[in-house]
Write an enzyme that holds these catalytic residues in place. Structure first.
Site, mmCIF file in Angstrom:
data_model
loop_
_atom_site.group_PDB
_atom_site.id
_atom_site.type_symbol
_atom_site.label_atom_id
_atom_site.label_comp_id
_atom_site.label_asym_id
_atom_site.label_seq_id
_atom_site.Cartn_x
_atom_site.Cartn_y
_atom_site.Cartn_z
ATOM 1 N N HIS A 1 0.707 5.515 1.212
ATOM 2 C CA HIS A 1 0.088 6.659 1.876
ATOM 3 C C HIS A 1 0.768 7.902 1.317
ATOM 4 O O HIS A 1 1.984 7.916 1.119
ATOM 5 C CB HIS A 1 0.311 6.641 3.396
ATOM 6 C CG HIS A 1 -0.305 5.489 4.101
ATOM 7 N ND1 HIS A 1 -1.662 5.288 4.169
ATOM 8 C CD2 HIS A 1 0.268 4.477 4.811
ATOM 9 C CE1 HIS A 1 -1.901 4.201 4.885
ATOM 10 N NE2 HIS A 1 -0.752 3.684 5.278
ATOM 11 N N HIS B 1 0.819 -1.210 0.000
ATOM 12 C CA HIS B 1 0.000 0.000 0.000
ATOM 13 C C HIS B 1 0.849 1.255 0.000
ATOM 14 O O HIS B 1 2.047 1.205 0.232
ATOM 15 C CB HIS B 1 -1.000 0.009 1.163
ATOM 16 C CG HIS B 1 -0.403 0.108 2.527
ATOM 17 N ND1 HIS B 1 0.229 -0.932 3.157
ATOM 18 C CD2 HIS B 1 -0.378 1.147 3.391
ATOM 19 C CE1 HIS B 1 0.613 -0.543 4.366
ATOM 20 N NE2 HIS B 1 0.282 0.711 4.526
ATOM 21 N N TYR C 1 11.698 4.024 0.742
ATOM 22 C CA TYR C 1 10.625 4.485 -0.145
ATOM 23 C C TYR C 1 9.680 5.424 0.591
ATOM 24 O O TYR C 1 8.498 5.162 0.744
ATOM 25 C CB TYR C 1 9.875 3.287 -0.725
ATOM 26 C CG TYR C 1 10.803 2.296 -1.357
ATOM 27 C CD1 TYR C 1 11.698 2.688 -2.350
ATOM 28 C CD2 TYR C 1 10.823 0.971 -0.951
ATOM 29 C CE1 TYR C 1 12.574 1.789 -2.923
ATOM 30 C CE2 TYR C 1 11.693 0.063 -1.530
ATOM 31 C CZ TYR C 1 12.563 0.479 -2.512
ATOM 32 O OH TYR C 1 13.429 -0.413 -3.079
#
Length: 153
Positions: A62, A60, A142
């Protein structure tokens, strides 16, 4: 059929979460993360927006975005981002012919002031620690807490 009500605010600041299909760890390889970076650059060149913070985890993402004045179309940007990544990386399709790389939707929250913004930035940067990938936010490669943000400008 669900009818989502999204808060489209021209020039708004938003927190987003986008999740991979079945939470598959697509972003656990450098090649797939690089494809995501390409997608961000591609979409930002055509439909500008600012990234205040971002973290990419294996399953996922954000991020906090600021849209340009007079522009509220974050849905277009997400559609293009998801398509750009999925068209190359996904090999399966569902019964609608859609690539099965991402979950169908994304979650958004309108940032309402400085405190809300700081809380979401902290949440983004500490998310890899929360998921036990690293012990400090700076260790996660990342994230806008590292070099990732400069690579998607």
């Amino acid at each position: 059929m669900s009818h989502y009500r999204r808060a489209y605010i021209p020039g708004g600041c938003y927190f987003f979460t986008a999740v991979t299909h079945h939470r598959e760890a697509w972003f656990s390889t450098q090649e797939n993360v690089d494809r995501l970076r390409e997608a961000f650059r591609h979409v930002k060149n055509r439909h500008p927006f600012a990234i205040d913070a971002i973290v990419v985890l294996p399953d996922h993402i954000h991020t906090v975005w600021r849209l340009p004045d007079g522009d509220a179309d974050f849905s277009l940007r997400w559609r293009l981002l998801k398509h750009y990544v999925a068209i190359k990386l996904s090999n399966g399709t569902n019964n609608r012919g859609e690539k099965q790389f991402w979950q169908r939707r994304f979650w958004e929250h309108v940032i309402r002031g400085e405190t809300d913004w700081r809380n979401h930035i902290d949440y983004i940067h500490y998310n890899p620690v929360k998921h036990d990938y690293v012990t400090t936010p700076a260790q996660w490669p990342y994230s806008s807490n590292s070099q990732f943000k400069t690579l998607v400008k």
